[in-house]
Each structure stands twice: as structure tokens, then as C-alpha cells.
Design an enzyme around this catalytic site. Structure first.
Site, PDB file in Angstrom:
ATOM      1  N   CYS A 299       0.822  -1.230   0.000  1.00 19.77           N
ATOM      2  CA  CYS A 299       0.000   0.000   0.000  1.00 19.77           C
ATOM      3  C   CYS A 299       0.848   1.268   0.000  1.00 19.77           C
ATOM      4  O   CYS A 299       0.357   2.344  -0.330  1.00 19.77           O
ATOM      5  CB  CYS A 299      -0.927  -0.004   1.203  1.00 19.77           C
ATOM      6  SG  CYS A 299      -1.965  -1.472   1.260  1.00 19.77           S
TER       7      CYS A 299
ATOM      8  N   HIS B 131      -3.660   6.801   1.435  1.00 19.03           N
ATOM      9  CA  HIS B 131      -3.926   5.472   0.868  1.00 19.03           C
ATOM     10  C   HIS B 131      -5.315   5.058   1.335  1.00 19.03           C
ATOM     11  O   HIS B 131      -5.664   5.223   2.508  1.00 19.03           O
ATOM     12  CB  HIS B 131      -2.872   4.478   1.363  1.00 19.03           C
ATOM     13  CG  HIS B 131      -3.345   3.063   1.245  1.00 19.03           C
ATOM     14  ND1 HIS B 131      -3.778   2.536   0.054  1.00 19.03           N
ATOM     15  CD2 HIS B 131      -3.496   2.071   2.178  1.00 19.03           C
ATOM     16  CE1 HIS B 131      -4.172   1.288   0.248  1.00 19.03           C
ATOM     17  NE2 HIS B 131      -4.014   0.985   1.525  1.00 19.03           N
TER      18      HIS B 131
ATOM     19  N   ASN C 131     -10.137  -1.212  -1.603  1.00 22.11           N
ATOM     20  CA  ASN C 131      -8.713  -0.948  -1.359  1.00 22.11           C
ATOM     21  C   ASN C 131      -7.924  -1.464  -2.562  1.00 22.11           C
ATOM     22  O   ASN C 131      -7.913  -2.666  -2.830  1.00 22.11           O
ATOM     23  CB  ASN C 131      -8.318  -1.672  -0.071  1.00 22.11           C
ATOM     24  CG  ASN C 131      -6.874  -1.457   0.318  1.00 22.11           C
ATOM     25  OD1 ASN C 131      -6.025  -1.180  -0.521  1.00 22.11           O
ATOM     26  ND2 ASN C 131      -6.575  -1.599   1.597  1.00 22.11           N
TER      27      ASN C 131
HETATM   28  N1  ACO Z   1     -18.521 -10.375   6.457  1.00 27.67           N
HETATM   29  C1  ACO Z   1     -19.170 -10.715   7.574  1.00 27.67           C
HETATM   30  N2  ACO Z   1     -18.525 -11.073   8.700  1.00 27.67           N
HETATM   31  C2  ACO Z   1     -17.189 -11.068   8.671  1.00 27.67           C
HETATM   32  C3  ACO Z   1     -16.450 -10.707   7.519  1.00 27.67           C
HETATM   33  C4  ACO Z   1     -17.158 -10.358   6.379  1.00 27.67           C
HETATM   34  N3  ACO Z   1     -16.576 -10.002   5.236  1.00 27.67           N
HETATM   35  N4  ACO Z   1     -15.132 -10.805   7.815  1.00 27.67           N
HETATM   36  C5  ACO Z   1     -15.041 -11.189   9.102  1.00 27.67           C
HETATM   37  N5  ACO Z   1     -16.271 -11.364   9.618  1.00 27.67           N
HETATM   38  C6  ACO Z   1     -16.646 -11.773  10.964  1.00 27.67           C
HETATM   39  C7  ACO Z   1     -15.558 -12.490  11.704  1.00 27.67           C
HETATM   40  O1  ACO Z   1     -15.492 -13.848  11.351  1.00 27.67           O
HETATM   41  C8  ACO Z   1     -15.990 -12.291  13.141  1.00 27.67           C
HETATM   42  O2  ACO Z   1     -16.981 -13.209  13.427  1.00 27.67           O
HETATM   43  P1  ACO Z   1     -17.087 -13.845  14.911  1.00 27.67           P
HETATM   44  O3  ACO Z   1     -17.321 -12.684  15.831  1.00 27.67           O
HETATM   45  O4  ACO Z   1     -18.238 -14.775  14.791  1.00 27.67           O
HETATM   46  O5  ACO Z   1     -15.765 -14.510  15.158  1.00 27.67           O
HETATM   47  C9  ACO Z   1     -16.629 -10.906  13.116  1.00 27.67           C
HETATM   48  O6  ACO Z   1     -16.932 -10.629  11.741  1.00 27.67           O
HETATM   49  C10 ACO Z   1     -15.708  -9.829  13.646  1.00 27.67           C
HETATM   50  O7  ACO Z   1     -14.419 -10.019  13.050  1.00 27.67           O
HETATM   51  P2  ACO Z   1     -13.241  -9.082  13.400  1.00 27.67           P
HETATM   52  O8  ACO Z   1     -12.030  -9.466  12.591  1.00 27.67           O
HETATM   53  O9  ACO Z   1     -13.090  -8.989  14.892  1.00 27.67           O
HETATM   54  O10 ACO Z   1     -13.841  -7.738  12.819  1.00 27.67           O
HETATM   55  P3  ACO Z   1     -13.408  -6.295  13.106  1.00 27.67           P
HETATM   56  O11 ACO Z   1     -14.520  -5.598  13.771  1.00 27.67           O
HETATM   57  O12 ACO Z   1     -12.064  -6.215  13.726  1.00 27.67           O
HETATM   58  O13 ACO Z   1     -13.303  -5.764  11.636  1.00 27.67           O
HETATM   59  C11 ACO Z   1     -11.694  -5.230   9.951  1.00 27.67           C
HETATM   60  C12 ACO Z   1     -12.391  -6.333  10.703  1.00 27.67           C
HETATM   61  C13 ACO Z   1     -12.684  -4.472   9.111  1.00 27.67           C
HETATM   62  C14 ACO Z   1     -10.680  -5.861   9.025  1.00 27.67           C
HETATM   63  C15 ACO Z   1     -11.057  -4.324  10.998  1.00 27.67           C
HETATM   64  O14 ACO Z   1     -10.176  -5.022  11.825  1.00 27.67           O
HETATM   65  C16 ACO Z   1     -10.350  -3.203  10.380  1.00 27.67           C
HETATM   66  O15 ACO Z   1     -10.913  -2.211  10.012  1.00 27.67           O
HETATM   67  N6  ACO Z   1      -8.982  -3.338  10.241  1.00 27.67           N
HETATM   68  C17 ACO Z   1      -8.176  -2.443   9.517  1.00 27.67           C
HETATM   69  C18 ACO Z   1      -7.456  -3.214   8.494  1.00 27.67           C
HETATM   70  C19 ACO Z   1      -7.856  -2.875   7.097  1.00 27.67           C
HETATM   71  O16 ACO Z   1      -8.806  -2.193   6.810  1.00 27.67           O
HETATM   72  N7  ACO Z   1      -7.060  -3.339   6.195  1.00 27.67           N
HETATM   73  C20 ACO Z   1      -7.259  -3.026   4.825  1.00 27.67           C
HETATM   74  C21 ACO Z   1      -6.131  -3.556   4.062  1.00 27.67           C
HETATM   75  S1  ACO Z   1      -4.590  -3.186   4.774  1.00 27.67           S
HETATM   76  C22 ACO Z   1      -4.082  -1.692   4.274  1.00 27.67           C
HETATM   77  O17 ACO Z   1      -4.478  -1.211   3.266  1.00 27.67           O
HETATM   78  C23 ACO Z   1      -3.135  -0.986   5.125  1.00 27.67           C
END
Ligand code: ACO
Length: 331
Positions: free
Chosen positions: A113, A258, A288
Site C-alpha cells: 500500500c 492510501h 482498497n
Molecule cells: N462479512 C461478515 N462477517 C465477517 C467478515 C465479512 N466479510 N469478515 C469477518 N467477519 C466476521 C468475523 O469472522 C468475526 O466473526 P465472529 O465474531 O463470529 O468470530 C466478526 O466478523 C468480527 O471479526 P473481526 O475481525 O473482529 O472484525 P473487526 O470488527 O475487527 O473488523 C476489519 C475487521 C474491518 C478488518 C477491521 O479489523 C479493520 O478495520 N482493520 C483495519 C485493516 C484494514 O482495513 N485493512 C485493509 C487492508 S490493509 C491496508 O491497506 C493498510
């Protein structure tokens, strides 16, 4: 001393638009979950046999037209991607061939990224020392071929999209124009927090059907840790380049981050105390697109008149590695 200015920009996204609702048909996810967690509403997916070099070719042709230039005036290609057309050689040579340009260097950058800013730092150095006069800087990604369209891969499959953005860079003697500062960083202690473990030349052979079956060829991410680091590193990178350029946050007409995740951009804007209209977001429409996200956003800002000649623009990025960086440009 020469400065590096942006001569023109260009972008291309594939025709096919994939909505969150379409993804609901492939995996256990929902439009509401994706919007709430990431801000993404839709993304574009490349056609069969459409690679990063094909998309970059169209984006480059558009930038050449805007600059009134011919392809053979480009004397160096710097191309950032984490989704290369092939394992080797780099995507830059395929783009060079498709543009019909001969005998110029093509440098592929693999910094995820932050790739476009790593590329900008290299291109800026090339131009500043007078080595090249017309550098084509590219960010291009085809993620749709590397994601897993099932519930197993849903954590990352919903986040990424395809597209290409380019900039043509050249020298200027105006010391208050172009790239005023650019800096990049990395901390490899976090390499496994966002990575694709395979193919892996550290293993023999570098890819097996077991690796594919175990999902090792798709992105793996510790989303919470990525979030935590992104919202501290992105503002820090911006402050660093502002200080190097002798400018302040208030001088910026626009910040182009980004497009990792709308929640990350909003948290960064809040931390900086930036008004929403000064922090550009288009992740809603493209998802992304890693190395392509900054040049796609930049092209939109320029073509929509959000950035005018003379404006000061800030860039900040964070990504796998971890890598991060920033730049300040007088447009
Ligand atoms: N749809 C539905 N449910 C989902 C999905 C999906 N696509 N993906 C995961 N889940 C579920 C998980 O399995 C979990 O279920 P559970 O509670 O039964 O175990 C639940 O949703 C919560 O999962 P978490 O991983 O705890 O979700 P979180 O609230 O942390 O959100 C996310 C995940 C969006 C990735 C968050 O951590 C975030 O915003 N991270 C930032 C990272 C990012 O955006 N990276 C982008 C690419 S990296 C970059 O460009 C730098």
C-alpha cells in the site's frame, strides 16, 4: 537543484462493477457489515486475462494525452504492484512492451500500500540528479484473482479491488513546486501481520496444491493490529514531511491518504483535526486498491478540480511490511 513536478495523471478501472450485494452471493457476508467496517460499497474487477499492465497501459495513454506527449518520450518506468502479471519478470516490462517503448529501464517496486510513495521517492531522486527527464510512475493492481470467494476468505475478499493510476513526472527549476518532501519507512517485525505466505521461494517447491488448499496464497491479516498501527503511522508520516517541507497542516489544500479503509481515514483525519472535505476518500467506489489507491485518488482530485495548480497536497500511506510514508507536493 532540480525539483520533481507532476506533469499529468491518468487512471483506469475495469468495466465490471461488483457490489457488496453481489459478494453476498459468494460468501456469508452482508452489505451492512462491509459498509460499517470499511465504507466500501462496490469495487471493480478485471476481466479474464486483463492484467495490471493492461490497466496501466490505458491509464498511461490517458496521462500521455493530457500531457500532449508520445509514449517514446518516457525515459523510465517505475511500477508499484503486489499483484504482478507473472511471478517474473516484473510487470514494468510488460507495460513497456504494450506501450511500444524500447530500451528504457523498468523498475518494479514491491512495497504494497506504500508502493506509490516508495516509487515517488525513487523517481524524485532520479529526476533531481538529472538522470531521467520523464518518469512514468505507476500503481496497478489486480486483486480479484488472488482473493478467495468463499466465507473462508471473506475477511480480506470484501476489502480489495482492481485499478490503475499513473503520473508522469519531470524536472522543474522552480524550487517551490513539485515534490517538496517525500519519506518512506518500514518495520519488518510486523511482516506476518498482513501477508500472503505463498508462493514462497523459502519453501521447496515454492507452491504446492496443499498450500493453495490451506489458503496460504490469499492475503492474511491481523485487522486490528493493522488498524492500530495505521492510525498512528499515517499522521506521523504526514507531520514528518510537512516539517521537512517547512509547511504546516493548515497550508494543505487536500490530503490524499492510501484508501485502506474509510474508518482508518476518518480516524486519521480526526487525529489530525482535519475537516472531512480536506481528506479525500473514494474507497466507497473502488475498495482498497493498494499501490493504485493514491494515484487513482490523485487523478480524481485533479480532474474534478479539487486540486488546483499552486495548491499544497499531502500524501500518506500505510501497509503490509509494515511500510509507511508521506509526501508533500506543490501542485
Ligand atoms: N462479512 C461478515 N462477517 C465477517 C467478515 C465479512 N466479510 N469478515 C469477518 N467477519 C466476521 C468475523 O469472522 C468475526 O466473526 P465472529 O465474531 O463470529 O468470530 C466478526 O466478523 C468480527 O471479526 P473481526 O475481525 O473482529 O472484525 P473487526 O470488527 O475487527 O473488523 C476489519 C475487521 C474491518 C478488518 C477491521 O479489523 C479493520 O478495520 N482493520 C483495519 C485493516 C484494514 O482495513 N485493512 C485493509 C487492508 S490493509 C491496508 O491497506 C493498510
Amino acid at each position: 537543484m532540480l525539483q520533481t513536478e507532476f506533469i499529468s495523471t491518468g487512471m483506469y478501472v475495469p468495466e465490471r462493477v461488483v457490489t457488496n450485494h453481489e459478494l453476498e452471493g459468494y460468501m456469508d457476508t452482508s452489505d451492512e457489515w462491509i459498509r460499517q467496517r470499511s465504507g466500501i460499497e462496490e469495487r471493480h474487477w478485471a476481466a479474464e486475462d486483463e492484467g495490471g499492465s493492461d490497466m496501466a497501459k490505458v491509464a498511461t495513454e490517458r496521462a500521455l494525452e493530457a500531457a500532449g506527449m508520445e509514449a517514446d518520450e518516457i525515459d523510465c518506468i517505475v511500477l508499484a504492484t503486489i499483484s504482478p502479471d507473472h511471478f517474473f519478470p516484473g510487470t514494468g516490462v510488460f507495460l513497456q512492451r504494450k506501450l511500444g517503448v524500447k530500451n528504457i529501464p523498468c523498475l518494479d517496486i514491491r512495497n504494497q500500500c506504500t508502493g506509490f510513495l516508495y516509487g515517488l521517492e525513487v523517481a524524485d531522486a532520479f529526476i533531481k540528479v538529472g538522470k531521467y527527464r520523464r518518469v512514468l510512475l505507476v500503481g496497478t493492481e489486480v486483486h480479484s484473482s488472488g482473493i478467495t470467494l468463499s466465507t473462508e476468505g471473506r475477511d480480506t475478499a470484501v476489502l480489495f479491488g482492481d485499478g490503475a493510476g499513473v503520473a508522469i513526472l519531470g524536472p522543474t527549476e522552480d524550487q517551490d513546486r513539485g515534490v517538496l518532501a517525500v519519506r518512506t519507512h518500514a518495520d519488518g517485525r510486523h511482516a506476518e501481520k498482513l501477508w500472503a505466505p505463498a508462493p514462497a521461494c523459502i519453501k521447496k517447491p515454492f507452491v504446492t496444491t496443499e498450500m493453495i488448499d490451506e489458503g496460504l496464497t490469499r492475503p492474511h491479516m491481523d485487522g486490528r493490529d493493522v488498524f492500530k498501527h495505521a492510525i498512528t503511522k499515517m499522521p506521523a508520516a504526514l507531520y514528518e514531511v510537512l516539517e521537512l517541507a517547512g509547511c504546516s497542516l493548515e497550508d494543505l489544500a487536500m490530503v490524499i491518504p492510501h484508501q485502506a479503509n474509510l474508518r482508518i481515514s476518518q480516524a486519521v483525519a480526526k487525529g489530525l483535526g482535519l475537516a472531512d472535505d480536506k481528506m479525500y476518500s473514494n474507497i466507497q467506489r473502488y475498495g482498497n486498491t493498494t499501490a493504485a489507491s493514491i494515484p487513482l485518488a490523485l487523478h480524481e482530485c485533479v480532474s474534478e478540480g479539487r486540486i488546483q495548480r499552486g495548491d499544497l497536497v499531502g500524501f500518506t500511506a500505510f501497509g503490509s511490511g509494515f511500510t509507511w510514508g508521506g509526501a508533500v507536493v506543490r501542485w
